[in-house]
Motif scaffolding. Structure first.
Motif, PDB file in Angstrom:
ATOM      1  N   MET A   1      -5.657  -6.079 -10.598  1.00 42.79           N
ATOM      2  CA  MET A   1      -6.032  -7.401 -10.114  1.00 42.79           C
ATOM      3  C   MET A   1      -5.564  -8.495 -11.076  1.00 42.79           C
ATOM      4  SD  MET A   1      -9.874  -6.578  -8.661  1.00 42.79           S
ATOM      5  CE  MET A   1     -10.193  -8.282  -8.187  1.00 42.79           C
TER       6      MET A   1
ATOM      7  N   PHE B   1      -5.762  -0.555   1.274  1.00 41.98           N
ATOM      8  CA  PHE B   1      -5.262  -1.105   2.529  1.00 41.98           C
ATOM      9  C   PHE B   1      -4.262  -0.173   3.213  1.00 41.98           C
ATOM     10  CE2 PHE B   1      -6.233  -4.560  -0.437  1.00 41.98           C
ATOM     11  CZ  PHE B   1      -7.311  -5.131   0.245  1.00 41.98           C
TER      12      PHE B   1
ATOM     13  N   TRP C   1       0.388  -8.524   0.095  1.00 46.07           N
ATOM     14  CA  TRP C   1       1.247  -8.719   1.260  1.00 46.07           C
ATOM     15  C   TRP C   1       1.929 -10.075   1.169  1.00 46.07           C
ATOM     16  CZ3 TRP C   1       1.707 -12.388   5.065  1.00 46.07           C
ATOM     17  CH2 TRP C   1       2.662 -12.105   6.040  1.00 46.07           C
TER      18      TRP C   1
ATOM     19  N   PRO D   1       0.795  -1.234   0.000  1.00 43.49           N
ATOM     20  CA  PRO D   1       0.000   0.000   0.000  1.00 43.49           C
ATOM     21  C   PRO D   1       0.821   1.274   0.000  1.00 43.49           C
ATOM     22  CG  PRO D   1      -0.842  -1.573   1.609  1.00 43.49           C
ATOM     23  CD  PRO D   1       0.467  -2.108   1.133  1.00 43.49           C
TER      24      PRO D   1
ATOM     25  N   TYR E   1      -1.784  -6.695   6.160  1.00 41.90           N
ATOM     26  CA  TYR E   1      -3.026  -6.175   5.574  1.00 41.90           C
ATOM     27  C   TYR E   1      -3.652  -7.264   4.707  1.00 41.90           C
ATOM     28  CZ  TYR E   1       0.501  -5.024   1.999  1.00 41.90           C
ATOM     29  OH  TYR E   1       1.537  -5.083   1.102  1.00 41.90           O
ATOM     30  N   ASP E   2      -4.944  -7.107   4.415  1.00 43.70           N
ATOM     31  CA  ASP E   2      -5.740  -8.172   3.801  1.00 43.70           C
ATOM     32  C   ASP E   2      -5.685  -8.103   2.283  1.00 43.70           C
ATOM     33  OD1 ASP E   2      -6.500  -8.974   6.350  1.00 43.70           O
ATOM     34  OD2 ASP E   2      -8.209  -7.615   6.371  1.00 43.70           O
ATOM     35  N   SER E   3      -4.537  -8.432   1.747  1.00 39.98           N
ATOM     36  CA  SER E   3      -4.351  -8.369   0.303  1.00 39.98           C
ATOM     37  C   SER E   3      -3.383  -9.452  -0.132  1.00 39.98           C
ATOM     38  CB  SER E   3      -3.812  -6.994  -0.107  1.00 39.98           C
ATOM     39  OG  SER E   3      -3.389  -6.987  -1.455  1.00 39.98           O
TER      40      SER E   3
ATOM     41  N   ARG F   1      -5.066   3.117  -2.780  1.00 36.96           N
ATOM     42  CA  ARG F   1      -4.621   1.884  -2.159  1.00 36.96           C
ATOM     43  C   ARG F   1      -5.555   1.582  -0.981  1.00 36.96           C
ATOM     44  NH1 ARG F   1      -2.568   1.469  -6.322  1.00 36.96           N
ATOM     45  NH2 ARG F   1      -0.353   1.185  -6.834  1.00 36.96           N
TER      46      ARG F   1
ATOM     47  N   PHE G   1      -9.033 -13.031  -1.145  1.00 32.66           N
ATOM     48  CA  PHE G   1      -8.647 -11.635  -0.943  1.00 32.66           C
ATOM     49  C   PHE G   1      -9.047 -10.787  -2.144  1.00 32.66           C
ATOM     50  CE2 PHE G   1      -5.340 -13.614   1.901  1.00 32.66           C
ATOM     51  CZ  PHE G   1      -5.928 -13.187   3.073  1.00 32.66           C
ATOM     52  N   ASP G   2      -8.080 -10.096  -2.764  1.00 36.71           N
ATOM     53  CA  ASP G   2      -8.375  -9.192  -3.872  1.00 36.71           C
ATOM     54  C   ASP G   2      -8.025  -9.799  -5.227  1.00 36.71           C
ATOM     55  OD1 ASP G   2      -5.772  -9.161  -2.999  1.00 36.71           O
ATOM     56  OD2 ASP G   2      -5.525  -6.992  -3.049  1.00 36.71           O
TER      57      ASP G   2
END
Length: 493
Positions: A440, A155, A406, A130, A401-403, A153, A313-314
Motif C-alpha cells: 500500500m 481483486f 487498475w 491482480p 476492479y476496485d483498486s 491478490r 480504494f486501497d
C-alpha cells in the motif's frame, strides 16, 4: 444540449431504416436488444474489447469462471463453486458440467490451458494488477482447477469476471447463449439444456421469450430503432452519443444511467517535445474548465474531477489532490498562459495538439469545449480519429476492479502514456512487496507521483447509459455497466 438541424435530420432519416426486420412490440417473441457498435464486435470480440458490443457478446456466449451480476457482485459462471486457501494464495474452482459450442465436454485441462494463455497476454498490459501474482493454473482433476498465487491478490475474482477472461474454444464459448447468425442480426438461444424445460410438446423448440435478438449498430440507428418500438433495450450508451437522445425525442423515463467509476480523460502522448515539458502538461490540465462540461452534459449524478482516483480504494490515505485544486479558473489560466509563454520563448510557437476522440455528437461538443479552453492559454488543437496518431487521446473505461492499481496501471508506462519512471518503479516495487502495508505504501507513492506528473488529464467519471422499454423487466443499473441478457423478462401487464 445543442442539436443542429443536420443532426435532427439524420435521426429522422435513420428512423425509416428501423422498420425492416423483427419487431419487439409483441409480447411473445424474442427480446430484441440493440448495442452501440458494429458487426465486427460480434465477429472478433476479443480483438474489439472494450467496445460495448464485444463485451456484451462475450458476456452472453462465453462465460468465464465467474461473472458479475447487474449489482456488481460475483456470481458462479463456468465454475459452480470455489474455495480460497493458504491465505489467498490458492483459488480452487470446481467446474460445472458444460459443453463447448461443438458439443464436446469442457474439461479442467481445457480451462487451464486457455486461462493460462489469457493471463499471460493480459499481464503484459496490466503488469501490476491482480494477475501479476499468478504462478500457475493447474488442472487437479477432470472438473477441478487451481490458480496458484505467489502472493494474495484480493481483486482476483473481479478480474476473472471481466469479458477479456471469457473462455472460448475454436468454435465458441459455453453460453449462457449460443449464437445463430441471421442476416443483419444475431439470434441467441439458451445453451443450457434446462432452457428447454418449458419447450413445446415435441420437446425440441425453446420458448421464444428466452431467446434474444442482438444487433450491433451505430448509435443513431439504435436510438431510432428503440424509439419506434423495434427494440426493448439499447445498451452501450456513452457520453459521445448522449446528444442524440434529445434529437430523437427519447422520454427521460426510458434513460437509465449506470453508477460506474473508472477513467474519463485525456492520455498524454509520450512522443511530443511540447508535452515532454512538465509545466505544459500541467498547464493543459489547469486550462480545462470542467464545470463547463457539466453544463454541456447535464446528467444527474455525473461528477467531473481533476484527480486520477475517484475515492481512496486501497490507498492508506485520501487520493492526492492537484496542487492547483483550490485556484479559480482565472488563476489557473493565468498560470497556464505563463507556462506556455515560457515554452514559446525557448522553442518558438507550440505545435497544434492533435486530440483523438471517438465519433459522435458528444465528442464534437467535448472537443469544442476543450479547444476553446486551450486557445485561451495560447495552444491550438485539432480533432483526429481514435485510430490516428494523437498528442492527447481520450480514455473512457469503466474500472475492471476496485483498486488504485487498475487506475494507475491503465495510464502507466506499459500503455505508452507519458509516464513517470519513478512512479513506474514504485508500482513495480509494490508488486514485489512481501506485506500488505508495504504494498500500500508503494502504491501510494506511485499515485502521488502520477498525479503530479500529469501524464493523464482527468475530466470526470465515465458515462454509461441504456434505454429500457416499459415492457421490459429485469434491468438494473449496474456499477460495472454489466447487464446480463438472461436476467431480462417481459412485463406481464
Amino acid at each position: 444540449m445543442t442539436i443542429t438541424p443536420r443532426l435532427a435530420c439524420l435521426i429522422l432519416a435513420l428512423s425509416s431504416a428501423v422498420t425492416s426486420g423483427c419487431s419487439d412490440k409483441g409480447g411473445t417473441g424474442p427480446i430484441v436488444v440493440s448495442v452501440i457498435g458494429d458487426r465486427n464486435d460480434f465477429a472478433k470480440p476479443l480483438a474489439h474489447l472494450p467496445d460495448p458490443g464485444a463485451k456484451l457478446f462475450l458476456e452472453a456466449t462465453a462465460q468465464g469462471l465467474v461473472a458479475f451480476d447487474a449489482a456488481g457482485d460475483i456470481l458462479p459462471a463456468l465454475a459452480q463453486r470455489w474455495i480460497v486457501e493458504e491465505d489467498g494464495r490458492s483459488y480452487i474452482f470446481r467446474l460445472r458440467r458444460a459443453r463447448w459450442a461443438d458439443g464436446t465436454r469442457v474439461t479442467a485441462a481445457d480451462v487451464a490451458r486457455i486461462l493460462s494463455a489469457r493471463i499471460a497476454s493480459l499481464r503484459r498490459l496490466d503488469p501490476t494488477g491482480p494477475l501479476d501474482a499468478v504462478e500457475a493454473v493447474v488442472p487437479m482433476t477432470g472438473e477441478v482447477i487451481e490458480i496458484r498465487m505467489v502472493a494474495p491478490r484480493p481483486f482476483l475474482l473481479q478480474m476473472l469476471a471481466q469479458p477479456q477472461m471469457a473462455l472460448l474454444s475454436r468454435d465458441g464459448g459455453t453460453g449462457p447463449y449460443r449464437p445463430a447468425r441471421r442476416p443483419g442480426t444475431l439470434l441467441l438461444e439458451p445453451a443450457d439444456a434446462q432452457a428447454a424445460d418449458d419447450a413445446d410438446e415435441d420437446g425440441d423448440a425453446k420458448p421464444a421469450g428466452q431467446m434474444r435478438i442482438l444487433r450491433a449498430e451505430r448509435a443513431a440507428l439504435a436510438i431510432a430503432r428503440f424509439s419506434k418500438g423495434y427494440a426493448a433495450l439499447l445498451l452501450g450508451g456513452r457520453l459521445t452519443d448522449l446528444p442524440l437522445l434529445t434529437a430523437a425525442g427519447i422520454d427521460r423515463g426510458s434513460v437509465r444511467l449506470d453508477p460506474v467509476q473508472g477513467l474519463f480523460g485525456l492520455a498524454v502522448s509520450d512522443d511530443n517535445i511540447l508535452l515532454d515539458d512538465d509545466g505544459v502538461r500541467e498547464a493543459i490540465s489547469m486550462a480545462i474548465d470542467r464545470d463547463q462540461l457539466l453544463a454541456l452534459f447535464p446528467l444527474g449524478g455525473w461528477a467531473v474531477t481533476d484527480q486520477i482516483l475517484p475515492q481512496q480504494f486501497d490507498l492508506p490515505r485520501d487520493p492526492t489532490a492537484s496542487r492547483w485544486a483550490d485556484f479559480t479558473i482565472a488563476d489557473r489560466r493565468s498560470r497556464a498562459r505563463a507556462a506556455i509563454d515560457q515554452w514559446r520563448s525557448a522553442h518558438g510557437d507550440p505545435p497544434t495538439l492533435r486530440i483523438a476522440l471517438p465519433a459522435g455528437a458528444g465528442s464534437r461538443l467535448l472537443f469544442a469545449s476543450i479547444d476553446r479552453d486551450l486557445r485561451a492559454v495560447g495552444l491550438a488543437s485539432t480533432r483526429v480519429a481514435m485510430e490516428d496518431k494523437a498528442d492527447l487521446r481520450l480514455i473512457d473505461e469503466v474500472a475492471a476492479y476496485d483498486s488504485a492499481l487498475w487506475y494507475l496501471g491503465r495510464i502507466g508506462c506499459s500503455r505508452h502514456v507519458h509516464c513517470s519512471g519513478t512512479a513506474n518503479a514504485a508500482l513495480h516495487e509494490a508488486s514485489l512487496a512481501s506485506t500488505l502495508p508495504q504494498r500500500m505504501t508503494r502504491v501510494a507513492d506511485a499515485e502521488a507521483l502520477m498525479q503530479a506528473h500529469n501524464g493523464y488529464i482527468p475530466l470526470g467519471a465515465p458515462v454509461r447509459w441504456s434505454l429500457v422499454a416499459r415492457r421490459l423487466n429485469g434491468f438494473t443499473p449496474s456499477p460495472r455497466a454489466r447487464h446480463p441478457l438472461n436476467h431480462l423478462l417481459r412485463a406481464t401487464n
